[in-house]
Design a protein around this motif. Structure first.
Motif, PDB file in Angstrom:
ATOM      1  N   GLU A  47      31.143  80.275 -34.943  1.00 17.52           N
ATOM      2  CA  GLU A  47      30.291  81.464 -34.940  1.00 17.52           C
ATOM      3  C   GLU A  47      29.708  81.726 -33.551  1.00 17.52           C
ATOM      4  OE1 GLU A  47      27.431  80.671 -37.933  1.00 17.52           O
ATOM      5  OE2 GLU A  47      28.822  80.989 -39.620  1.00 17.52           O
ATOM      6  N   LYS A  48      29.315  80.663 -32.840  1.00 13.14           N
ATOM      7  CA  LYS A  48      28.712  80.839 -31.517  1.00 13.14           C
ATOM      8  C   LYS A  48      29.726  81.364 -30.515  1.00 13.14           C
ATOM      9  CE  LYS A  48      25.379  80.662 -28.576  1.00 13.14           C
ATOM     10  NZ  LYS A  48      24.253  81.609 -28.698  1.00 13.14           N
ATOM     11  N   ASN A  51      30.379  84.961 -31.081  1.00 15.45           N
ATOM     12  CA  ASN A  51      29.334  85.835 -30.545  1.00 15.45           C
ATOM     13  C   ASN A  51      29.496  86.041 -29.036  1.00 15.45           C
ATOM     14  OD1 ASN A  51      28.127  86.145 -33.030  1.00 15.45           O
ATOM     15  ND2 ASN A  51      26.739  84.413 -32.763  1.00 15.45           N
ATOM     16  N   VAL A  52      29.787  84.954 -28.324  1.00 16.94           N
ATOM     17  CA  VAL A  52      29.967  85.063 -26.875  1.00 16.94           C
ATOM     18  C   VAL A  52      31.162  85.947 -26.550  1.00 16.94           C
ATOM     19  CG1 VAL A  52      30.484  83.761 -24.779  1.00 16.94           C
ATOM     20  CG2 VAL A  52      28.878  82.833 -26.444  1.00 16.94           C
ATOM     21  N   THR A  54      32.410  88.292 -28.414  1.00 15.73           N
ATOM     22  CA  THR A  54      32.061  89.672 -28.761  1.00 15.73           C
ATOM     23  C   THR A  54      31.241  90.317 -27.658  1.00 15.73           C
ATOM     24  OG1 THR A  54      32.061  89.117 -31.107  1.00 15.73           O
ATOM     25  CG2 THR A  54      30.929  91.131 -30.465  1.00 15.73           C
ATOM     26  N   HIS A  55      30.275  89.587 -27.112  1.00 20.93           N
ATOM     27  CA  HIS A  55      29.461  90.120 -26.019  1.00 20.93           C
ATOM     28  C   HIS A  55      30.313  90.399 -24.788  1.00 20.93           C
ATOM     29  CE1 HIS A  55      25.860  87.894 -28.009  1.00 20.93           C
ATOM     30  NE2 HIS A  55      26.104  89.059 -28.575  1.00 20.93           N
ATOM     31  N   ALA A 196      36.211  92.615 -33.017  1.00 25.32           N
ATOM     32  CA  ALA A 196      34.884  92.014 -32.960  1.00 25.32           C
ATOM     33  C   ALA A 196      34.105  92.255 -34.229  1.00 25.32           C
ATOM     34  CB  ALA A 196      34.109  92.579 -31.755  1.00 25.32           C
ATOM     35  N   ALA A 198      31.506  93.995 -34.681  1.00 20.77           N
ATOM     36  CA  ALA A 198      30.066  93.994 -34.442  1.00 20.77           C
ATOM     37  C   ALA A 198      29.522  95.414 -34.478  1.00 20.77           C
ATOM     38  CB  ALA A 198      29.763  93.344 -33.092  1.00 20.77           C
ATOM     39  N   LEU A 203      25.010  96.827 -29.305  1.00 22.22           N
ATOM     40  CA  LEU A 203      25.616  96.290 -28.098  1.00 22.22           C
ATOM     41  C   LEU A 203      25.735  97.328 -26.987  1.00 22.22           C
ATOM     42  CD1 LEU A 203      28.430  94.165 -29.751  1.00 22.22           C
ATOM     43  CD2 LEU A 203      26.357  93.302 -28.707  1.00 22.22           C
ATOM     44  N   TRP A 207      26.444  93.348 -22.326  1.00 18.66           N
ATOM     45  CA  TRP A 207      26.152  92.000 -21.844  1.00 18.66           C
ATOM     46  C   TRP A 207      26.915  91.752 -20.554  1.00 18.66           C
ATOM     47  CZ3 TRP A 207      23.405  87.947 -24.440  1.00 18.66           C
ATOM     48  CH2 TRP A 207      22.805  88.363 -25.635  1.00 18.66           C
ATOM     49  N   TYR A 226      38.585  80.563 -27.793  1.00 19.80           N
ATOM     50  CA  TYR A 226      38.054  81.396 -28.878  1.00 19.80           C
ATOM     51  C   TYR A 226      39.109  81.609 -29.965  1.00 19.80           C
ATOM     52  CZ  TYR A 226      36.995  85.831 -31.200  1.00 19.80           C
ATOM     53  OH  TYR A 226      36.801  86.811 -32.141  1.00 19.80           O
TER      54      TYR A 226
END
Length: 290
Positions: A47-48, A51-52, A54-55, A196, A198, A203, A207, A226
């Protein structure tokens, strides 16, 4: 009492089958707990890093990785399908393969060709019988998957995407919800921006990261890890689903075997009682005739 002997043999046969299914149920229950612990341990990392990634898809780095760049109007897609190596786990594999087949029909209707990477013996065999273009496969994953075994088949798809031979990459697997419920999933891995999932409104601020030593080295390594982590997570989830489904299926088989044994015993007792009654009637009739 030939009929009675035949029924006794059937009862013994079903009792032997019930012993096997009961043992398989207990083994699956033990493996299920270990598989669930492994799955829960790997979820936070997956999950982490998701997220990275996706950013990064919404960031403006000086280097844009091919995984991030959108590819409209795909002509060929790749699918990594994750199934079990063994059967006797209910409709687990059937549900995932049915989802894949329906999606493949949709793609073929749109003129999109499909390449398949099969992880698991059941999916590999099904794809061969179906005549699909299987570019790589991995069987014999076992109860404890290892990343070094998964890298090879996954790299075939990643190289094909980087070289432009496929325009999108998907993952099909079963997601573990609880012991009684497993959901087949079709997840798009590449291109990253489309996959993604998201909320873009959240967003829009974008980022940006500081890369050390340089953006290309960091982004190349991160996005490859990933994709590999998502595939590994899919395999781990599928193993947990497999053991849960097998435990439930074997418990159902054991319960059904018990019901069959009870019915056969009832039939046997009725048959035996009828034979005894018939013999007594013949004895009484013979005595009365004398």
């Amino acid at each position: 009492m030939a009929v009675g002997k035949e029924i006794r043999n059937k009862i013994k046969s079903v009792e032997s089958t019930r012993k096997i299914t009961k043992a398989m149920e207990m083994v699956a229950a033990s493996k299920m707990r270990k598989a669930q612990e492994r799955m829960k341990a790997s979820r936070p990392y997956a999950e982490k890093i998701a997220n990275v990634a996706t950013h990064m898809a919404y960031a403006h780095p000086e280097y844009k990785h091919p995984f991030i760049l959108p590819r409209p109007n795909p002509r060929r897609v790749g699918v990594i399908v994750v199934t079990s190596d063994k059967g006797l786990c209910g409709g687990l594999n059937t549900n995932a393969l049915r989802l894949l087949v329906n999606q493949m029909k949709t793609w073929e209707t749109s003129g999109i060709q499909v390449d398949v990477t099969a992880v698991g013996n059941k999916g590999f065999g099904f794809m061969q019988r179906m005549g699909a273009n299987t570019v790589s496969h991995l069987v014999g994953v076992g109860d404890t998957p290892h990343m070094e075994k998964l890298i090879g088949p996954v790299k075939v798809m990643l190289d094909a995407y980087t070289e432009g031979r496929i325009d999108a990459l998907y993952l099909v697997y079963n997601r573990f919800v609880n012991t009684m419920k497993q959901e087949p999933q079709l997840k798009q891995l590449l291109p990253l921006e489309q996959a993604a999932g998201a909320d873009e409104d959240k967003l829009k601020h974008h980022w940006d990261y500081i890369y050390e030593p340089e953006a290309k080295v960091v982004v190349d390594g991160l996005l490859t890890r990933y994709i590999e982590s998502l595939v590994y997570q899919g395999v781990v989830e599928n193993i947990a689903c497999e053991q849960s489904a097998r435990m439930v299926a074997m418990k159902s088989a054991s319960d059904n075997a018990k019901n069959v044994i009870d019915e056969l015993k009832l039939i046997y007792n009725k048959t035996r009682q009828a034979a005894i009654t018939k013999e007594l009637s013949e004895i009484v009739a013979g005595a009365a005739a004398v």
